[in-house]
Design an enzyme around this catalytic site. Structure first.
Site, PDB file in Angstrom:
ATOM      1  CD  GLU A   1      -2.544   1.958  -3.275  1.00 58.90           C
ATOM      2  OE1 GLU A   1      -3.696   2.409  -3.319  1.00 58.90           O
ATOM      3  OE2 GLU A   1      -1.744   2.257  -2.371  1.00 58.90           O
TER       4      GLU A   1
ATOM      5  CG  ASP B   1      -8.972   1.773  -1.857  1.00 61.48           C
ATOM      6  OD1 ASP B   1      -9.387   2.000  -0.706  1.00 61.48           O
ATOM      7  OD2 ASP B   1      -7.810   1.426  -2.098  1.00 61.48           O
TER       8      ASP B   1
ATOM      9  CG  ASP C   1      -2.018   0.967   1.180  1.00 58.13           C
ATOM     10  OD1 ASP C   1      -2.883   0.809   0.307  1.00 58.13           O
ATOM     11  OD2 ASP C   1      -2.060   1.889   2.016  1.00 58.13           O
TER      12      ASP C   1
END
Length: 592
Positions: A364, A431, A335
């Site tokens: 990411e 998300d 992340d």
């Protein structure tokens, strides 16, 4: 020829090692400006006319401004000196590091361009250790994303206080709990196996206060509401028995508010022994109205970790090792990966690949990520530019076919081929709004988007519940409890996903075969493309318009095709194939 448009960069995504024997060489030209392109090459220590070879380059991508050509070559001695020959009508030019030269022209010293390696582009030596080799299993994988708190409640004894009832109309909020846990995932591995899933991507399940678990307290501990570390090991073992790998999500950019070292810093400020674990700007820590320390965004409860600190690095690298080596997981999704220093990621890769050379490292990053994809950091990134292109063309119908082709071809050009083969292709997630919602509830448009995703280069990922027609808007709406009540499941949609996944798994052409657009016209809502390998050839014609469309595809040589999921025989005549497609539907053809 417009020479200002011609571009090549040695030792980059324009010239890289695809494997331990093969180089990929690329060049850019103005669109529709050049008839033929060749790479002229030889060994730099034997660069004489009798040893020089010429390899024709193939156009592999285009956008609104440029064409892109590529050739695959295998230098005998692993050294490679080269120039390009560009032909347009009666004009022929050579291009190397020095610039452009007409055929037969000589330098002031009386030496022709191809009579000396001086000024040639070079790939100095193909060193095997430098080759970027993503794990071979990834390009064959079909991922499935699970938000652990919302997938299945397998052990009610672990439920947090005030856990809500699991039901099809359960209302997700940013703070509520439904009791999902690791046992629930184990209980439903059969569902994933039936669907055809080969790897589960978990959002974090480490100890944290929130329901989403991106605010880590202990990176080495499963959150008690999900189970414990032994249950995680059981999950990995049971998944592996079914041929399903496991990829974990972790945040090494920042910790959670209740991470013990940060709690000590809140109490003691710069006097804390953990002060250098974070990025403090003053002696005393202030969280409101704006934090006086670096954070994720401006979220005071997510303090940024100092990954240059020796102790922080040692702790996080042990996390990386433990879950791969001791628990047996098969990959990491990272992340906010672009805000962590490159040196940390290089050391992270060394640790992970030592624990398991076939582990997948996925970053990411939402923008161009070439700086992380040289083989020393990540294997691939989440392919958001492709995500957005698919959604905007099929689900939202906001761009035309020509723009869609340009977007996808831009990504093919942006990275080496092996990176694109291992790219993570998602259409929705925890998300974003769900795919069906993005398509405004139109299941036909949803299917078109999924069809392209599941037949395109890279590894597709399905968000839990999409196969049953779950809908939901932005977070938290996209995080509803999984629908296990069969009366509320869209079984027809499940069969659609299952059959398309099976087709992908049966034919290598749909995984790492060549990809080529056959039709993508301006102002059109129809796109056609070809996937081929040594054993099979497929043609896909997908029509997202509200009317029936007929298209004639050129350049298909000879052959006869049959429809894969319905009746129909199509014959190529004089290199052309005529196909009619109903509104908001597609035709999948396989050569006989």
């Amino acid at each position: 020829m417009l020479l200002e448009a011609v571009f090549h960069q040695p030792k980059s995504h324009y010239a890289y090692a695809y494997d331990k024997e093969t180089l990929h060489i690329r060049i850019r030209t103005k669109r529709n400006d050049v008839d033929r392109v060749y790479v002229v090459h030889g060994d730099k220590y034997r660069f004489v006319p009798e040893h020089i070879q010429t390899t024709k380059m193939e156009k592999f991508a285009s956008d609104s401004l440029f064409d892109y050509y590529q050739a695959a070559v295998k230098p005998k001695y692993r050294r490679f000196a080269y120039a390009f020959r560009l032909e347009s009508g009666d004009e022929t030019l050579y291009y190397n590091e020095v610039g452009f030269q007409k055929e037969g022209a000589q330098s002031q010293a009386g030496i022709g361009m191809l009579e000396s390696p001086s000024g040639m582009f070079e790939f100095p030596f193909l060193n095997p250790v430098d080759v970027n080799e993503p794990p071979s299993w990834v390009k064959n994988a079909v991922f499935y994303q699970i938000f652990p708190e919302r997938f299945a409640n397998g052990d009610p004894s672990l439920n947090p206080p005030e856990t809500e009832e699991w039901k099809p109309d359960g209302e997700p909020t940013r703070d509520n709990f439904f009791g999902g846990d690791l046992q629930g995932v184990i209980d439903h591995l059969g569902h994933l196996e039936e669907l055809g899933i080969t790897c589960i991507y978990f959002t974090p399940f480490f100890e944290a206060k929130s329901n989403h678990k991106y605010d880590t307290i202990d990176y080495l501990k499963v959150d008690p509401q999900f189970g414990d570390n032994e249950k995680a090991k059981e999950l990995v073992r049971e998944a592996h028995k079914r041929g399903i790998k496991i990829m974990l999500d972790a945040v090494f950019n920042h910790s959670g508010y209740y991470f013990p070292p940060f709690q000590d810093v809140l109490k003691n400020g710069r006097k804390s022994r953990f002060a250098s674990w974070f990025h403090l700007r003053e002696d005393e820590v202030v969280t409101e109205p704006d934090p006086n320390y670096d954070t994720f965004g401006f979220v005071a409860s997510m303090p940024k970790l100092n990954t240059e600190n020796r102790e922080v690095k040692a702790y996080l690298l042990e996390v990386a090792r433990y879950w791969v080596e001791d628990v047996g997981v098969d990959g990491w999704r990272l992340d906010v990966a672009n805000e962590v220093d490159h040196q940390f990621w290089r050391e992270f890769r060394d640790v992970v690949k030592k624990a398991n050379p076939e582990a997948y490292i996925l970053g990411e990053i939402w923008h161009n990520s070439l700086a992380w994809l040289g083989g020393d950091q990540f294997d691939a990134v989440m392919n958001y530019p492709v995500t957005n292109g698919i959604l905007e063309f099929f689900a939202m119908r906001e761009i035309d076919a020509e723009s869609f082709m340009g977007r996808l071809d831009a990504i093919q050009v942006a990275y080496p081929k092996q990176v694109n083969e291992a790219a993570f292709n998602l259409l929705d997630s925890h998300d974003t709004p769900r795919l069906l919602t993005i398509a405004d509830g139109d299941k036909d448009l949803m299917k078109l988007a999924a069809t392209f995703q599941l037949t395109y280069t890279g590894a597709p990922c399905i968000y839990y519940g999409d196969e049953f027609g779950m809908a939901g808007g932005h977070d938290p709406g996209c995080r509803a409890p999984m629908i296990w009540d069969e009366d509320h499941q869209d079984r027809e949609l499940f069969d659609f996903y299952r059959e398309l996944i099976a087709l992908r798994k049966q034919h290598r052409a749909l995984r790492d075969g060549t990809f080529r657009f056959l039709s993508a016209e301006k102002d059109s809502r129809l796109v056609a493309y070809e996937r081929t390998d040594d054993h099979s050839r497929f043609v896909f014609v997908l029509n997202s318009s509200d009317r029936k469309e007929t298209v004639t595809l050129d350049g298909l040589g000879k052959g006869t095709f049959r429809a894969v999921f319905e009746e129909g025989r199509y014959e190529v005549k004089k290199g052309r194939l005529k196909v009619s497609v109903e509104p908001k539907s597609g035709v999948i053809l396989k050569e006989q």
